[in-house]
Design an enzyme around this catalytic site. Structure first.
Site, PDB file in Angstrom:
ATOM      1  N   CYS A   1       0.797 -82.789 -28.974  1.00  0.00           N
ATOM      2  CA  CYS A   1      -0.004 -82.042 -27.990  1.00  0.00           C
ATOM      3  C   CYS A   1       0.785 -81.779 -26.714  1.00  0.00           C
ATOM      4  CB  CYS A   1      -1.309 -82.757 -27.664  1.00  0.00           C
ATOM      5  SG  CYS A   1      -2.346 -83.012 -29.094  1.00  0.00           S
TER       6      CYS A   1
ATOM      7  N   ASP B   1      -3.134 -87.765 -14.551  1.00  0.00           N
ATOM      8  CA  ASP B   1      -3.492 -87.998 -15.949  1.00  0.00           C
ATOM      9  C   ASP B   1      -2.996 -89.412 -16.282  1.00  0.00           C
ATOM     10  OD1 ASP B   1      -3.581 -88.297 -18.658  1.00  0.00           O
ATOM     11  OD2 ASP B   1      -2.739 -86.334 -19.135  1.00  0.00           O
TER      12      ASP B   1
ATOM     13  N   LYS C   1      -7.301 -95.656 -25.943  1.00  0.00           N
ATOM     14  CA  LYS C   1      -5.868 -95.959 -25.858  1.00  0.00           C
ATOM     15  C   LYS C   1      -5.630 -97.317 -25.222  1.00  0.00           C
ATOM     16  CE  LYS C   1      -4.579 -91.106 -25.326  1.00  0.00           C
ATOM     17  NZ  LYS C   1      -4.130 -90.728 -26.663  1.00  0.00           N
TER      18      LYS C   1
ATOM     19  N   GLN D   1      -1.884 -92.464 -20.425  1.00  0.00           N
ATOM     20  CA  GLN D   1      -0.870 -93.407 -20.926  1.00  0.00           C
ATOM     21  C   GLN D   1      -0.514 -94.482 -19.921  1.00  0.00           C
ATOM     22  OE1 GLN D   1      -0.274 -93.485 -23.968  1.00  0.00           O
ATOM     23  NE2 GLN D   1      -0.898 -91.437 -24.627  1.00  0.00           N
TER      24      GLN D   1
ATOM     25  N   HIS E   1       0.600 -83.038 -21.280  1.00  0.00           N
ATOM     26  CA  HIS E   1      -0.188 -82.965 -22.518  1.00  0.00           C
ATOM     27  C   HIS E   1      -1.082 -81.727 -22.403  1.00  0.00           C
ATOM     28  CE1 HIS E   1      -3.475 -84.146 -25.240  1.00  0.00           C
ATOM     29  NE2 HIS E   1      -2.630 -84.986 -25.803  1.00  0.00           N
TER      30      HIS E   1
HETATM   31  N1  C6P Z   1      -2.406 -88.283 -26.401  1.00  0.00           N
HETATM   32  C1  C6P Z   1      -1.040 -88.775 -28.336  1.00  0.00           C
HETATM   33  O1  C6P Z   1      -0.873 -89.045 -29.537  1.00  0.00           O
HETATM   34  P1  C6P Z   1      -7.815 -87.878 -25.135  1.00  0.00           P
HETATM   35  O2  C6P Z   1      -7.541 -87.242 -26.466  1.00  0.00           O
HETATM   36  O3  C6P Z   1      -8.687 -87.017 -24.278  1.00  0.00           O
HETATM   37  O4  C6P Z   1      -8.264 -89.292 -25.242  1.00  0.00           O
HETATM   38  O5  C6P Z   1      -6.409 -87.977 -24.387  1.00  0.00           O
HETATM   39  C2  C6P Z   1      -5.695 -86.808 -24.130  1.00  0.00           C
HETATM   40  C3  C6P Z   1      -4.376 -87.128 -23.529  1.00  0.00           C
HETATM   41  C4  C6P Z   1      -4.139 -86.736 -22.218  1.00  0.00           C
HETATM   42  N2  C6P Z   1      -2.976 -87.035 -21.602  1.00  0.00           N
HETATM   43  C5  C6P Z   1      -2.004 -87.723 -22.204  1.00  0.00           C
HETATM   44  C6  C6P Z   1      -0.757 -88.043 -21.462  1.00  0.00           C
HETATM   45  C7  C6P Z   1      -2.184 -88.143 -23.533  1.00  0.00           C
HETATM   46  O6  C6P Z   1      -1.220 -88.824 -24.134  1.00  0.00           O
HETATM   47  C8  C6P Z   1      -3.377 -87.817 -24.208  1.00  0.00           C
HETATM   48  C9  C6P Z   1      -3.578 -88.181 -25.653  1.00  0.00           C
HETATM   49  C10 C6P Z   1      -2.442 -88.704 -27.790  1.00  0.00           C
HETATM   50  O7  C6P Z   1      -0.083 -88.576 -27.585  1.00  0.00           O
HETATM   51  C11 C6P Z   1      -3.321 -87.865 -28.662  1.00  0.00           C
HETATM   52  S1  C6P Z   1      -2.835 -86.175 -28.691  1.00  0.00           S
END
Ligand code: C6P
Length: 416
Positions: free
Chosen positions: A374, A209, A235, A212, A132
């Protein structure tokens, strides 16, 4: 939508639906919601909403600052949330659990604090092609500043990491291996324990990371032997605006503060300051107090369900979803077989752009995300600008998968 399909539930799905008021709304007149976008953000149960409501009604006060009753109540509630989150991920102590705004900020904390203190020109950082942007751009920014060398574990055609190539990259003597535990596009669950073990064998640190993985799988940071893990509350049934950086105590203690201000100091003079102890050293300014309390309630909810049951439920849904999607002529689903993935299915249709798919599904109340999610470099690798993505969580059912498939047939008819 009436739920009739209980057969696959690893837990009582009807009870879960009763906890999520949003799932019973209509999104257009007469059209009930089918929410298949939990990878972007999950829905919130009444318990989380009530915990935050209760805080504002009864206990609202700033934390760590007052000696009055409300300040003590709010501090206790905030710190209790930290303790429950620490227990949820198996941290050795709550002091290793730093509240941040989200996964993105947690990763930036590592690049800006650990990275600036420890990385020098020519040092190698290993990432993967499925990252991401949140685990890519912060490293690119640091690489520009510090003349670092970024290397990438390739993604195979079936959406897995090429571990032979990873072993070869490790001979470059990297200082850090930062990778996603579960891809938000392919759904791939990467072999984190093995990736971390291999990195540690050559003396590299690791950042997972977990945006997910922590919401969807049992994750124990000590069993993983991870150095840093980043994830977001929104999430995993919690509110937006709050996330976690888990870090090994010795590493966090050696790192300089990330942001300066109130709460992160022990002592301040006009020209100098002394940092506070962990975890406060990394929590400058008034934090998201109600959100931390909501996050605590979210992990209680997930812990009550049991993360093994959550994983099993999603495995059953994704197995069925892949079977049904692959029946549809022309549908291409990206990523590995169900046994290697969580509840994410990104797909394309030859007839229609992902945005059109999403818009037409929305008319039937079906919420999926469309775009590059993203993860532009991953889409570039697969030679596509965008995918439509259905993602599943504890409240989704096989019946909703059937509705998604009906909706995709409708898209195909419209664009035939
Ligand atoms: N993915 C998706 O629709 P934040 O925005 O900081 O809470 O999470 C960022 C992020 C980082 N790593 C992974 C693997 C992610 O999936 C995400 C967030 C969302 O896929 C929003 S772009």
């Amino acid at each position: 939508m009436a739920i009739t399909d209980y057969s696959i539930a690893a837990f009582d799905i009807q009870k879960i639906w009763a906890d999520f008021p949003i799932l019973s709304r209509e999104v257009h007149p007469g059209v009930p919601l089918i929410y298949l976008d939990s990878t972007a953000t999950s829905q919130k149960p009444l318990q989380v909403i009530a915990a935050m409501d209760e805080f504002y009604r009864r206990s609202n006060a700033n934390i760590h600052r007052g000696i009055h009753a409300l300040a003590e109540e709010s501090t206790a509630a905030y710190e209790s949330a930290r303790e429950r989150i620490a227990a949820f991920i198996g941290a050795a102590t709550p002091r290793e659990v730093i509240f941040t705004r989200n996964t993105t900020e947690s990763i930036n904390l590592v690049t800006q604090s650990w990275g600036r203190a420890n990385l020098n020109p020519g040092d190698v950082v290993i990432l993967t092609e499925m990252e991401h942007h949140s685990n890519l751009v912060p490293w690119q920014m640091l690489a520009q500043e510090r003349s670092l060398r970024l290397e990438f574990i390739p993604v195979t055609g079936d959406g897995l990491l090429d571990l032979d190539e990873y072993a070869r990259l490790l001979t470059l003597d990297p200082k850090m291996v930062a990778f996603t535990h579960m891809s938000n596009v392919l759904g791939t669950i990467n072999p984190a324990t093995e990736i971390i073990r291999m990195a540690h064998e050559i003396g590299a640190l690791t950042l997972v990371d977990g945006a997910q993985s922590v919401p969807h799988l049992p994750v124990d940071v000590q069993a993983l032997d991870a150095d840093f893990v980043a994830f977001s509350a929104h999430k995993m049934l919690g509110p937006s605006g709050i996330g976690i950086l888990y870090g090994r105590k010795a590493l966090l203690e050696a790192m300089p503060p990330f942001l300066g201000g109130g709460d992160m100091i022990k002592r301040v003079e006009l020209r100098s300051f002394q940092s506070n102890a962990l975890p406060y050293k990394f929590e400058a300014g008034t934090p998201a107090i109600a959100e931390a309390i909501g996050f605590g309630s979210a992990v209680d909810y997930l812990a009550d369900l049991g993360m093994e049951a959550v994983e099993q439920h999603e495995r059953q849904i994704i197995t069925y979803a892949l079977e049904r999607l692959e029946e549809i002529p022309g549908v291409k689903v990206f990523g590995p077989a169900a046994e290697h993935r969580g509840g994410v299915a990104s797909f394309t249709l030859p007839e229609a752009h992902a945005h059109d798919i999403s818009q037409i599904l929305d008319a039937d109340g079906i919420a999926v995300r469309a775009g590059h999610h993203c993860a532009m470099p991953l889409h570039t690798k697969f030679g596509i600008p965008a995918t439509a993505r259905a993602s599943f969580y504890i409240y989704n059912t096989l019946e909703e998968v059937d509705r998604l498939v009906d909706g995709i047939y409708k898209v195909k008819q419209l664009f035939a």
